[in-house]
Design a protein around this motif. Structure first.
Motif, PDB file in Angstrom:
ATOM      1  N   PHE A 143       0.831  -1.205   0.000  1.00 11.54           N
ATOM      2  CA  PHE A 143       0.000   0.000   0.000  1.00 11.54           C
ATOM      3  C   PHE A 143       0.868   1.258   0.000  1.00 11.54           C
ATOM      4  CE2 PHE A 143      -3.810  -2.493   1.307  1.00 11.54           C
ATOM      5  CZ  PHE A 143      -4.717  -1.931   0.415  1.00 11.54           C
ATOM      6  N   LEU A 144       2.016   1.225   0.689  1.00  9.91           N
ATOM      7  CA  LEU A 144       2.932   2.372   0.666  1.00  9.91           C
ATOM      8  C   LEU A 144       3.454   2.625  -0.750  1.00  9.91           C
ATOM      9  CD1 LEU A 144       5.162   2.104   3.878  1.00  9.91           C
ATOM     10  CD2 LEU A 144       3.490   3.875   3.296  1.00  9.91           C
ATOM     11  N   LEU A 145       3.736   1.563  -1.478  1.00  9.46           N
ATOM     12  CA  LEU A 145       4.213   1.717  -2.855  1.00  9.46           C
ATOM     13  C   LEU A 145       3.138   2.296  -3.764  1.00  9.46           C
ATOM     14  CD1 LEU A 145       6.275  -1.575  -3.283  1.00  9.46           C
ATOM     15  CD2 LEU A 145       7.160   0.767  -3.367  1.00  9.46           C
ATOM     16  N   VAL A 146       1.878   2.060  -3.425  1.00 10.24           N
ATOM     17  CA  VAL A 146       0.773   2.626  -4.195  1.00 10.24           C
ATOM     18  C   VAL A 146       0.527   4.084  -3.796  1.00 10.24           C
ATOM     19  CG1 VAL A 146      -1.714   2.464  -4.565  1.00 10.24           C
ATOM     20  CG2 VAL A 146      -0.320   0.404  -4.646  1.00 10.24           C
ATOM     21  N   ILE A 147       0.674   4.357  -2.499  1.00  9.61           N
ATOM     22  CA  ILE A 147       0.416   5.709  -1.995  1.00  9.61           C
ATOM     23  C   ILE A 147       1.459   6.701  -2.491  1.00  9.61           C
ATOM     24  CG2 ILE A 147       0.414   7.102   0.126  1.00  9.61           C
ATOM     25  CD1 ILE A 147      -0.792   4.612   1.537  1.00  9.61           C
ATOM     26  N   THR A 148       2.722   6.276  -2.576  1.00  5.96           N
ATOM     27  CA  THR A 148       3.817   7.208  -2.877  1.00  5.96           C
ATOM     28  C   THR A 148       3.644   7.959  -4.194  1.00  5.96           C
ATOM     29  OG1 THR A 148       5.351   5.906  -1.535  1.00  5.96           O
ATOM     30  CG2 THR A 148       6.322   7.403  -3.166  1.00  5.96           C
ATOM     31  N   PRO A 149       3.419   7.295  -5.334  1.00 12.06           N
ATOM     32  CA  PRO A 149       3.228   8.076  -6.568  1.00 12.06           C
ATOM     33  C   PRO A 149       1.969   8.928  -6.535  1.00 12.06           C
ATOM     34  CG  PRO A 149       2.776   5.748  -6.964  1.00 12.06           C
ATOM     35  CD  PRO A 149       3.392   5.848  -5.602  1.00 12.06           C
ATOM     36  N   THR A 150       0.932   8.454  -5.824  1.00  9.19           N
ATOM     37  CA  THR A 150      -0.284   9.254  -5.711  1.00  9.19           C
ATOM     38  C   THR A 150       0.015  10.577  -5.024  1.00  9.19           C
ATOM     39  OG1 THR A 150      -1.422   7.146  -5.330  1.00  9.19           O
ATOM     40  CG2 THR A 150      -2.713   9.152  -5.058  1.00  9.19           C
ATOM     41  N   LEU A 151       0.771  10.529  -3.933  1.00 12.20           N
ATOM     42  CA  LEU A 151       1.109  11.738  -3.184  1.00 12.20           C
ATOM     43  C   LEU A 151       1.977  12.677  -4.007  1.00 12.20           C
ATOM     44  CD1 LEU A 151       1.219  13.397  -0.585  1.00 12.20           C
ATOM     45  CD2 LEU A 151       3.125  11.963   0.161  1.00 12.20           C
TER      46      LEU A 151
ATOM     47  N   LEU B 102      10.401   2.677  -3.259  1.00 13.34           N
ATOM     48  CA  LEU B 102       9.658   3.881  -2.889  1.00 13.34           C
ATOM     49  C   LEU B 102      10.170   5.095  -3.657  1.00 13.34           C
ATOM     50  CD1 LEU B 102       9.285   3.399   0.978  1.00 13.34           C
ATOM     51  CD2 LEU B 102       7.458   3.332  -0.729  1.00 13.34           C
ATOM     52  N   LEU B 103      11.486   5.193  -3.835  1.00 11.21           N
ATOM     53  CA  LEU B 103      12.048   6.303  -4.613  1.00 11.21           C
ATOM     54  C   LEU B 103      11.631   6.218  -6.080  1.00 11.21           C
ATOM     55  CD1 LEU B 103      15.695   6.617  -3.184  1.00 11.21           C
ATOM     56  CD2 LEU B 103      13.760   8.166  -2.833  1.00 11.21           C
TER      57      LEU B 103
ATOM     58  N   ALA C 241       7.392   8.219 -10.436  1.00 10.79           N
ATOM     59  CA  ALA C 241       6.207   8.001 -11.279  1.00 10.79           C
ATOM     60  C   ALA C 241       5.150   9.062 -11.042  1.00 10.79           C
ATOM     61  CB  ALA C 241       5.623   6.608 -11.026  1.00 10.79           C
ATOM     62  N   GLY C 242       5.281   9.836  -9.970  1.00 10.84           N
ATOM     63  CA  GLY C 242       4.337  10.909  -9.704  1.00 10.84           C
ATOM     64  C   GLY C 242       4.289  11.968 -10.792  1.00 10.84           C
ATOM     65  N   VAL C 243       5.342  12.060 -11.616  1.00  9.14           N
ATOM     66  CA  VAL C 243       5.314  13.048 -12.706  1.00  9.14           C
ATOM     67  C   VAL C 243       4.149  12.778 -13.653  1.00  9.14           C
ATOM     68  CG1 VAL C 243       7.795  13.514 -12.576  1.00  9.14           C
ATOM     69  CG2 VAL C 243       6.963  11.720 -14.116  1.00  9.14           C
ATOM     70  N   GLY C 244       3.741  11.519 -13.762  1.00 15.97           N
ATOM     71  CA  GLY C 244       2.591  11.211 -14.610  1.00 15.97           C
ATOM     72  C   GLY C 244       1.313  11.815 -14.083  1.00 15.97           C
TER      73      GLY C 244
ATOM     74  N   GLY D  91      -6.945  10.754  -3.267  1.00 21.89           N
ATOM     75  CA  GLY D  91      -6.520   9.392  -3.573  1.00 21.89           C
ATOM     76  C   GLY D  91      -5.529   8.865  -2.551  1.00 21.89           C
ATOM     77  N   VAL D  92      -4.654   9.749  -2.056  1.00 20.00           N
ATOM     78  CA  VAL D  92      -3.734   9.361  -0.988  1.00 20.00           C
ATOM     79  C   VAL D  92      -4.530   8.984   0.258  1.00 20.00           C
ATOM     80  CG1 VAL D  92      -1.835  10.125   0.483  1.00 20.00           C
ATOM     81  CG2 VAL D  92      -1.943  10.896  -1.896  1.00 20.00           C
ATOM     82  N   ALA D  93      -5.519   9.817   0.593  1.00 21.00           N
ATOM     83  CA  ALA D  93      -6.331   9.555   1.783  1.00 21.00           C
ATOM     84  C   ALA D  93      -7.057   8.224   1.679  1.00 21.00           C
ATOM     85  CB  ALA D  93      -7.333  10.696   1.987  1.00 21.00           C
ATOM     86  N   VAL D  94      -7.592   7.924   0.493  1.00 22.69           N
ATOM     87  CA  VAL D  94      -8.299   6.651   0.304  1.00 22.69           C
ATOM     88  C   VAL D  94      -7.379   5.475   0.619  1.00 22.69           C
ATOM     89  CG1 VAL D  94      -9.255   5.111  -1.472  1.00 22.69           C
ATOM     90  CG2 VAL D  94     -10.030   7.480  -1.328  1.00 22.69           C
ATOM     91  N   ASN D  95      -6.158   5.517   0.110  1.00 24.93           N
ATOM     92  CA  ASN D  95      -5.234   4.404   0.325  1.00 24.93           C
ATOM     93  C   ASN D  95      -4.745   4.336   1.770  1.00 24.93           C
ATOM     94  OD1 ASN D  95      -4.375   2.834  -2.305  1.00 24.93           O
ATOM     95  ND2 ASN D  95      -4.769   4.954  -2.912  1.00 24.93           N
ATOM     96  N   LEU D  96      -4.584   5.504   2.412  1.00 26.20           N
ATOM     97  CA  LEU D  96      -4.212   5.505   3.829  1.00 26.20           C
ATOM     98  C   LEU D  96      -5.327   4.900   4.679  1.00 26.20           C
ATOM     99  CD1 LEU D  96      -2.478   8.997   4.198  1.00 26.20           C
ATOM    100  CD2 LEU D  96      -1.391   6.737   4.396  1.00 26.20           C
ATOM    101  N   VAL D  97      -6.573   5.231   4.340  1.00 26.23           N
ATOM    102  CA  VAL D  97      -7.710   4.671   5.078  1.00 26.23           C
ATOM    103  C   VAL D  97      -7.774   3.157   4.879  1.00 26.23           C
ATOM    104  CG1 VAL D  97     -10.233   4.634   5.223  1.00 26.23           C
ATOM    105  CG2 VAL D  97      -9.033   6.814   5.070  1.00 26.23           C
TER     106      VAL D  97
END
Length: 463
Positions: A73-81, A132-133, A138-141, A398-404
């Motif tokens: 979930f952290l790997l999914v949250i990171t690009p979202t943030l 994670l880095l 990938a957040g540039v997308g 989207g970050v909040a959804v994954n954190l929840v």
């Protein structure tokens, strides 16, 4: 006719989409050409941004990457943030460098996270911090969305912006479904031990999009932001009301899109192939419904469509609670799919509200004796700035959804029920905001912080 200045990098001067004669003679063709190329660029950007929602499905001890559900979930949250944080600077960059110029740059830079994923994602024993880095790059997308929407809103007249913005965003959002379909194809054909194939498929596509944008897109002078446009937008109450609504629509779409596969594996113990068989469907339908939401908003008003959307999303969250208690996999997938479709409709209708609200303010100011050209130009520039702000804040949803989700599945119950209860509560809040702020008949068409002449106090914002 607008004029081009080749020495200035394909800038079009004097662009005015509200001039109907120019629009019919040449403006429509120019706007649509830029729209389709913008859709293509944003589509690839979304695919790269959401790629880690697919790559984590491959991560298992079989390839030497045995991460826990919480770490995935952290790997999914990171690009979202990171994508959410980049949306404001990306939106501003269009006003500084031009839509065509920034689209070329934003496309080329997608090579960085894609190449890194190809190189590292199949290396056994690679530590979590390295992934994670890479996921952060990938957040540039995700930033592409804000720059693309800010650019396209300048090309179309206000009466067509719901459709144009919906189509632009919907085509981009399809990137989430397409990369998940590609993941399904890889798993079904060569197994779940070759995640690098997913990333490698995008390398030639990124290069192609960058070349097409350089050759065929245009910059327009009207997209340039007046000094302090974003600062002025921050002082607008509607910026924050609409951002709150966009958290509920786009935050749900992107959060669910990134998390759905992991949720199925965690909630029902699905295999990678079983999860991949279902993860693409919701984002696909949600992407296709976004332009429909924009079109419905053009016809019936963004606030009305948004209200109905949130009522439906609250019902969908309730269905997920029921499906979780009964352990019904078909009901669970149906509920999630309905949420994707409704969030897509709401994305289109909520974004339509932005230019409509500021156009209503401009009309009220003109009726009170202000200069029409100046007011409508201010309206357009404010709309562009608010598109960027709302897009950034919505992506944080989207970050909040994954954190929840992460907190819910790490709880003693190990179930997503607490997450669905939280989502239901937020949708109820959004219903109250739409009804109170945008659908009350006695709502004045003005900024709440500014006094209004007596004759303007009876006007109603009907975005």
């Amino acid at each position: 006719m607008p004029s081009k200045h080749p020495d200035r990098g394909r800038w079009i001067e004097g662009w005015d989409p509200e001039d109907e004669d120019r629009w019919e003679s040449s403006g429509r063709r120019i706007a649509h050409r830029n729209l389709w190329l913008s859709v293509l660029s944003e589509h690839i950007g979304f695919s790269v941004w959401s790629m880690w929602s697919v790559l984590v499905l491959f991560m298992s001890p079989a390839i030497g990457l045995g991460f826990t559900a919480g770490e995935k979930f952290l790997l999914v949250i990171t690009p979202t943030l990171v994508g959410a944080l980049l949306r404001l600077p990306y939106s501003y960059a269009v006003t500084r460098f031009g839509g065509r110029n920034w689209t070329v740059f934003a496309s080329v830079v997608l090579l960085v996270p894609t190449v890194l994923a190809v190189v590292f994602v199949q290396r056994p024993g690679t530590p979590l911090w390295v992934f994670l880095l890479i996921a952060a790059t990938a957040g540039v997308g995700g930033g592409n969305f804000a720059s693309s929407m800010t650019n396209i809103t300048a090309f179309f007249p206000q009466r067509h912006q719901g459709w144009a913005l919906g189509l632009n965003a919907g085509g981009g959002n399809l990137g989430v479904a397409v990369v998940q379909l590609l993941g399904l194809l890889v798993i079904a054909t060569v197994g779940d031990t070759h995640p690098a194939y997913v990333a490698a498929a995008y390398l030639p596509l990124i290069a192609l999009v960058a070349v097409l944008a350089a050759l065929r897109m245009d910059n327009v002078d009207v997209v340039r932001a007046a000094p302090g446009a974003q600062r002025e937008a921050v002082r607008q109450p509607h910026t924050w009301w609409i951002s709150l609504l966009y958290i509920g629509t786009f935050g749900s779409f992107i959060g669910y899109g990134f998390a759905f596969g992991l949720v199925l594996k965690t909630q029902f113990g699905s295999t990678s192939l079983q999860a991949a068989e279902f993860t693409f469907l919701g984002p696909l339908l949600g992407s296709l419904s976004r332009p429909v939401g924009g079109r419905l908003a053009d016809r019936w008003g963004g606030a009305r469509v948004t209200l109905l959307t949130f009522l439906g999303m609250a019902a969908g969250a309730g269905e997920l609670i029921l499906a979780s208690h009964t352990k019904s996999f078909p009901l669970f997938v149906a509920g999630f799919t309905a949420l994707f479709v409704l969030s897509g409709l709401g994305n289109g209708s909520t974004y339509k509200m932005i230019p409509a609200v500021f156009a209503a303010q401009a009309e009220a100011a003109v009726a009170a004796g202000e200069d029409a050209r100046a007011e409508f130009e201010r309206s357009r520039r404010l709309s562009g700035a608010v598109l960027g702000i709302a897009g950034a804040i919505g992506a944080l949803g989207g970050v909040a959804v994954n954190l929840v989700f992460r907190a819910a599945y790490d709880s003693p119950s190990g179930s997503g029920v607490l997450a669905f209860v939280a989502f239901l509560g937020y949708y109820a809040l959004c219903v109250a905001v739409v009804r109170t702020v945008y659908l009350r008949r006695d709502r004045a068409a003005r900024e709440p912080s500014q006094p209004a002449p007596r004759e303007r106090s009876r006007m109603t914002i009907r975005p």
